[in-house]
Scaffold this active site. Structure first.
Site, PDB file in Angstrom:
ATOM      1  N   HIS A 117       0.977  -1.107  -0.111  1.00 36.99           N
ATOM      2  CA  HIS A 117       0.134   0.057   0.047  1.00 36.99           C
ATOM      3  C   HIS A 117       1.067   1.317   0.080  1.00 36.99           C
ATOM      4  O   HIS A 117       0.312   2.194   0.483  1.00 36.99           O
ATOM      5  CB  HIS A 117      -0.925  -0.095   1.142  1.00 36.99           C
ATOM      6  CG  HIS A 117      -2.069  -1.141   1.226  1.00 36.99           C
ATOM      7  ND1 HIS A 117      -2.816  -1.256   1.986  1.00 36.99           N
ATOM      8  CD2 HIS A 117      -2.569  -1.701   0.108  1.00 36.99           C
ATOM      9  CE1 HIS A 117      -3.744  -2.373   1.748  1.00 36.99           C
ATOM     10  NE2 HIS A 117      -3.532  -2.640   0.285  1.00 36.99           N
ATOM     11  N   GLY A 189      -1.769  -8.911  12.906  1.00 34.70           N
ATOM     12  CA  GLY A 189      -2.476  -7.690  13.184  1.00 34.70           C
ATOM     13  C   GLY A 189      -3.197  -6.972  11.984  1.00 34.70           C
ATOM     14  O   GLY A 189      -3.063  -6.128  11.749  1.00 34.70           O
ATOM     15  N   GLU A 217      -8.325 -10.314  17.656  1.00 33.46           N
ATOM     16  CA  GLU A 217      -9.647 -10.851  17.604  1.00 33.46           C
ATOM     17  C   GLU A 217      -9.704 -12.150  16.272  1.00 33.46           C
ATOM     18  O   GLU A 217      -8.645 -12.479  15.908  1.00 33.46           O
ATOM     19  CB  GLU A 217     -10.486  -9.749  17.103  1.00 33.46           C
ATOM     20  CG  GLU A 217     -10.627  -8.571  17.750  1.00 33.46           C
ATOM     21  CD  GLU A 217     -11.241  -7.379  16.774  1.00 33.46           C
ATOM     22  OE1 GLU A 217     -11.254  -7.344  15.852  1.00 33.46           O
ATOM     23  OE2 GLU A 217     -11.314  -6.172  17.737  1.00 33.46           O
TER      24      GLU A 217
HETATM   25  P1  CNA Z   1      -7.630  -2.917  10.388  1.00 24.38           P
HETATM   26  O1  CNA Z   1      -8.735  -3.525   9.531  1.00 24.38           O
HETATM   27  O2  CNA Z   1      -7.530  -1.883  11.267  1.00 24.38           O
HETATM   28  O3  CNA Z   1      -7.291  -4.086  11.518  1.00 24.38           O
HETATM   29  C1  CNA Z   1      -6.471  -4.300  12.378  1.00 24.38           C
HETATM   30  C2  CNA Z   1      -6.622  -5.564  12.818  1.00 24.38           C
HETATM   31  O4  CNA Z   1      -5.257  -5.569  13.804  1.00 24.38           O
HETATM   32  C3  CNA Z   1      -7.468  -5.867  13.651  1.00 24.38           C
HETATM   33  O5  CNA Z   1      -7.965  -7.362  13.340  1.00 24.38           O
HETATM   34  C4  CNA Z   1      -7.043  -5.931  15.068  1.00 24.38           C
HETATM   35  O6  CNA Z   1      -7.773  -6.995  15.926  1.00 24.38           O
HETATM   36  C5  CNA Z   1      -5.842  -6.221  14.956  1.00 24.38           C
HETATM   37  N1  CNA Z   1      -4.854  -5.695  16.050  1.00 24.38           N
HETATM   38  C6  CNA Z   1      -5.181  -4.600  16.704  1.00 24.38           C
HETATM   39  N2  CNA Z   1      -3.907  -4.290  17.714  1.00 24.38           N
HETATM   40  C7  CNA Z   1      -3.259  -5.571  17.574  1.00 24.38           C
HETATM   41  C8  CNA Z   1      -2.074  -6.193  18.425  1.00 24.38           C
HETATM   42  N3  CNA Z   1      -1.485  -5.327  19.100  1.00 24.38           N
HETATM   43  N4  CNA Z   1      -1.793  -7.125  18.152  1.00 24.38           N
HETATM   44  C9  CNA Z   1      -2.319  -7.957  17.407  1.00 24.38           C
HETATM   45  N5  CNA Z   1      -3.589  -7.762  16.722  1.00 24.38           N
HETATM   46  C10 CNA Z   1      -3.920  -6.454  16.790  1.00 24.38           C
HETATM   47  O7  CNA Z   1      -6.021  -2.793   9.574  1.00 24.38           O
HETATM   48  P2  CNA Z   1      -5.727  -3.753   8.269  1.00 24.38           P
HETATM   49  O8  CNA Z   1      -4.160  -3.600   8.310  1.00 24.38           O
HETATM   50  O9  CNA Z   1      -6.060  -5.035   8.269  1.00 24.38           O
HETATM   51  O10 CNA Z   1      -6.061  -2.849   7.137  1.00 24.38           O
HETATM   52  C11 CNA Z   1      -5.423  -2.843   5.951  1.00 24.38           C
HETATM   53  C12 CNA Z   1      -5.258  -1.071   5.713  1.00 24.38           C
HETATM   54  C13 CNA Z   1      -4.925  -0.548   7.169  1.00 24.38           C
HETATM   55  C14 CNA Z   1      -4.208  -0.617   4.936  1.00 24.38           C
HETATM   56  O11 CNA Z   1      -4.613  -0.083   3.872  1.00 24.38           O
HETATM   57  C15 CNA Z   1      -3.131   0.042   5.705  1.00 24.38           C
HETATM   58  O12 CNA Z   1      -2.606   0.959   4.861  1.00 24.38           O
HETATM   59  C16 CNA Z   1      -4.038   0.835   6.669  1.00 24.38           C
HETATM   60  N6  CNA Z   1      -3.540   1.419   7.939  1.00 24.38           N
HETATM   61  C17 CNA Z   1      -1.985   1.386   8.081  1.00 24.38           C
HETATM   62  C18 CNA Z   1      -1.569   1.847   9.241  1.00 24.38           C
HETATM   63  C19 CNA Z   1       0.009   1.784   9.705  1.00 24.38           C
HETATM   64  O13 CNA Z   1       0.771   2.175   8.386  1.00 24.38           O
HETATM   65  N7  CNA Z   1       0.422   1.796  10.546  1.00 24.38           N
HETATM   66  C20 CNA Z   1      -2.352   2.512  10.074  1.00 24.38           C
HETATM   67  C21 CNA Z   1      -3.696   2.291   9.964  1.00 24.38           C
HETATM   68  C22 CNA Z   1      -4.171   1.797   8.931  1.00 24.38           C
END
Ligand code: CNA
Length: 247
Positions: A117, A189, A217
């Site tokens: 991404h 995650g 989850e």
């Molecule tokens: P999401 O849909 O927000 O899912 C996050 C997942 O992580 C969920 O299933 C949670 O249960 C799980 N989770 C949260 N905290 C923890 C933890 N500490 N340990 C284990 N599991 C955990 O996000 P996805 O990444 O699945 O979705 C993809 C998107 C999010 C992409 O397009 C990214 O670019 C986008 N994104 C990226 C960032 C980043 O770069 N840090 C931040 C926010 C969103």
């Protein structure tokens, strides 16, 4: 505990272990996820992160987007990022496919990182293709000005993939290669709700890979996964690494 031991053995004996990561891995770095109670979509309108919106309203886009992209500059890797980098250094993990745009895998020392991404700390000129580091435009962006290309003065877009935009082709093809050739895939995650990333573990499984999920989850992969490790990735990955070192 037995599950952690088994997973450690599987990883130690693997030939082509690959990790697929999502935003959950970066919560330990203080970066919120998209979905869930504290998720970014509870604060910001996802409609503003489409390519169409960016092209039509670049100033408004940047006035919202700055809240997501500027905090990435000073973020530090979490324990999870460091463990994956160490597993690569040990020759166990061959590639990290990430949906994240925060660059934290590389900051932790991972070398073979596929950012499907893109990267939110970089900016790209849509006209001439010139690339920049976002940190060179902090003042402009904070003043709610649209950052402009220094070469051709066109508008700059974050080099993160917006909704409605194609994935970076070579990186995505590489991620398919690693998914099809993996003998173990650690899926960490991610809610697996965003395609095409969500399909990668299913491709890996089809080709015989063992699937290990680490998540707080349930995920759509749970019926298929060989191991479902429920909990914080920082804690679970640390335990796995220690177990591998004791084998
Ligand atoms: P999401 O849909 O927000 O899912 C996050 C997942 O992580 C969920 O299933 C949670 O249960 C799980 N989770 C949260 N905290 C923890 C933890 N500490 N340990 C284990 N599991 C955990 O996000 P996805 O990444 O699945 O979705 C993809 C998107 C999010 C992409 O397009 C990214 O670019 C986008 N994104 C990226 C960032 C980043 O770069 N840090 C931040 C926010 C969103």
């Amino acid at each position: 505990m037995d599950e952690i031991k088994n997973v450690a053995k599987i990883l130690k004996n693997s030939k082509q272990a690959v990790a697929l990561t999502g935003s959950g891995i970066s919560t330990g770095s203080g970066i919120p996820t998209f979905r869930g109670k504290d998720g970014l979509w509870n604060k910001y309108d996802p409609e503003k992160f489409t390519m169409e919106y960016f092209m039509k309203n670049p100033k408004d886009f940047w006035s919202t987007a700055k809240n997501l992209f500027l905090p990435l500059i000073n973020a530090f890797p979490s324990k999870s990022h460091y463990v994956l980098a160490e597993l690569e250094e040990m020759g166990i993990i061959k590639a990290v496919i990430t949906q994240n745009i925060d660059g934290l895998h590389q900051k932790a020392g991972s070398k073979n990182v596929l950012e499907i991404h893109g990267n939110g700390k970089k900016l790209k000129c849509l006209l001439c293709g010139e690339e920049y580091e976002i940190e060179n435009f902090i003042d402009e962006i904070n003043k709610n000005n649209v950052p402009l290309c220094k070469k051709c003065h066109s508008i700059l877009k974050p080099d993160a993939v917006l909704f409605g935009e194609l994935l970076p082709k070579k990186t995505y093809l590489n991620s398919i290669y690693y998914s099809y050739t993996a003998d173990v895939m650690l899926v960490i995650g991610t809610s697996l709700l965003v395609e095409p990333a969500a399909s990668l573990p299913f491709s890996a499984k089809e080709n015989g890979a063992k699937i290990i999920t680490i998540n707080l989850e349930k995920t759509p992969l749970d019926d298929l996964a060989d191991y479902i490790l429920k909990g914080y990735s920082d804690e679970i990955l640390d335990k796995i690494l220690n177990e591998i070192k004791n084998l």
